[in-house]
Design a protein around this motif. Structure first.
Motif, short mmCIF file in Angstrom:
data_model
loop_
_atom_site.label_atom_id
_atom_site.label_comp_id
_atom_site.label_asym_id
_atom_site.label_seq_id
_atom_site.Cartn_x
_atom_site.Cartn_y
_atom_site.Cartn_z
N LEU A 81 -8.07 5.14 -7.20
CA LEU A 81 -8.78 5.82 -8.11
C LEU A 81 -10.20 4.85 -7.97
N GLY A 82 -10.04 3.79 -7.68
CA GLY A 82 -11.29 2.97 -7.55
C GLY A 82 -11.96 3.03 -6.10
N ASP A 83 -11.02 3.26 -5.13
CA ASP A 83 -11.54 3.11 -3.81
C ASP A 83 -12.54 4.42 -3.33
N SER A 84 -13.69 4.33 -3.56
CA SER A 84 -14.73 5.02 -3.02
C SER A 84 -15.32 5.06 -1.46
N SER A 85 -14.62 4.15 -0.75
CA SER A 85 -15.21 4.01 0.40
C SER A 85 -15.28 5.07 1.28
N GLY A 86 -14.31 6.05 1.07
CA GLY A 86 -13.88 7.18 2.14
C GLY A 86 -13.38 6.65 3.27
N GLU A 87 -12.82 5.61 3.32
CA GLU A 87 -12.13 5.01 4.47
C GLU A 87 -10.50 5.19 4.41
N HIS A 88 -9.99 5.83 3.40
CA HIS A 88 -8.66 5.86 2.93
C HIS A 88 -8.60 7.29 2.39
N ALA A 89 -7.17 7.69 2.58
CA ALA A 89 -6.53 8.76 1.92
C ALA A 89 -5.45 8.35 1.11
N TYR A 90 -5.35 8.73 -0.25
CA TYR A 90 -4.11 8.49 -0.94
C TYR A 90 -3.48 9.73 -1.56
N PHE A 91 -2.02 9.60 -1.72
CA PHE A 91 -1.27 10.65 -2.22
C PHE A 91 -0.29 10.07 -2.93
N LEU A 92 0.13 10.88 -4.22
CA LEU A 92 1.04 10.63 -4.95
C LEU A 92 2.23 11.42 -4.83
N HIS A 93 3.60 10.98 -4.71
CA HIS A 93 4.67 11.74 -4.49
C HIS A 93 5.02 11.99 -5.67
N THR A 94 5.01 13.26 -6.12
CA THR A 94 5.44 13.92 -7.54
C THR A 94 6.87 13.93 -7.99
N GLU A 95 7.83 13.43 -6.92
CA GLU A 95 9.10 13.13 -7.40
C GLU A 95 9.61 11.85 -7.52
N THR A 96 9.03 11.22 -6.85
CA THR A 96 9.11 9.61 -6.49
C THR A 96 8.30 8.49 -7.28
N GLY A 97 7.12 9.12 -7.60
CA GLY A 97 6.16 8.17 -8.06
C GLY A 97 5.58 7.25 -7.00
N GLU A 98 5.87 7.36 -5.73
CA GLU A 98 5.21 6.66 -5.02
C GLU A 98 4.01 7.02 -4.53
N VAL A 99 2.74 5.85 -4.30
CA VAL A 99 1.70 6.35 -3.94
C VAL A 99 1.52 5.74 -2.37
N VAL A 100 1.22 6.73 -1.50
CA VAL A 100 0.96 6.68 -0.09
C VAL A 100 -0.33 6.42 0.16
N PHE A 101 -0.69 5.69 1.42
CA PHE A 101 -2.32 5.88 1.61
C PHE A 101 -2.33 5.54 3.21
N PHE A 102 -3.18 5.88 3.74
CA PHE A 102 -3.52 5.65 5.23
C PHE A 102 -5.10 5.46 5.48
N SER A 103 -5.29 4.39 6.38
CA SER A 103 -6.94 4.53 6.73
C SER A 103 -7.13 5.36 7.53
N LEU A 104 -8.29 5.86 7.63
CA LEU A 104 -8.88 7.09 8.58
C LEU A 104 -9.12 6.36 9.91
N TYR A 105 -9.07 5.31 9.92
CA TYR A 105 -9.51 4.60 11.09
C TYR A 105 -8.23 4.05 11.85
N ASP A 106 -6.91 4.28 11.29
CA ASP A 106 -5.66 3.87 11.77
C ASP A 106 -5.33 5.08 12.73
N ASP A 107 -5.18 4.65 13.95
CA ASP A 107 -4.56 5.58 14.96
C ASP A 107 -3.19 5.36 15.54
N SER A 108 -2.28 4.77 14.62
CA SER A 108 -1.02 4.40 15.12
C SER A 108 -0.14 5.59 14.59
N GLU A 109 0.97 5.38 15.40
CA GLU A 109 2.14 6.37 15.20
C GLU A 109 2.77 6.20 13.80
#
Length: 151
Positions: free
Chosen positions: A19-47
């Protein structure tokens, strides 16, 4: 502790970061069953990033987390100045009101607080923390369920 409607705890530390990351460099998602918050960098090109993106896109269980809008964060600063600073230090409040005008307001605001005293900067971070806790609760209520709670 933030929880999902079924009582599952939410990763509130990462939700707060999202909620505090306004950089635009990351995408965050909440899993509605586990409560896990995952994110990835838009510049990361890894598998690993590709796999995570695939998992998020193929599941209805993820909700995208958008950062607190900058206009809301700006209002937090204005409210802090009027509610906390102004009653004790009108001169500092005047400087901060001026600093909040135009581009670069966030940086000027923090610089003035830091230059003035550690006390005001600490008070700002404590005050902002309270606002962020409310923003987290509001986000859960608006995006997951009205039954979610902050305990």
């Amino acid at each position: 502790m933030l929880t999902l409607p079924d009582g599952v705890p939410i990763d509130s530390d990462t939700l707060k970061i999202a909620l505090g990351d306004s950089s635009g460099e990351h995408a965050y998602f909440l899993h509605t069953e586990t409560g896990e918050v995952v994110f990835f960098s838009l510049y990361d090109d890894s598998e690993a990033k590709d796999e995570l993106e695939r998992r998020v896109n193929e599941s209805a269980g993820y909700v995208k987390i958008e950062p607190v809008p900058s206009r809301v964060a700006y209002i937090w600063m204005e409210d802090f100045v009027s509610d906390v600073i102004f009653p004790e230090n009108e001169g500092l409040a005047t400087m901060l009101y001026r600093a909040l005008k135009g581009k670069g307001a966030f940086g000027r605001f923090k610089r003035i607080l830091c230059d003035e005293s550690d006390r005001w900067l600490k008070e700002w971070y404590n005050w902002r923390e309270v606002q962020m806790e409310q923003a987290m609760q509001d986000w859960i209520t608006e995006n997951i369920s009205e039954e979610s709670t902050l305990k």
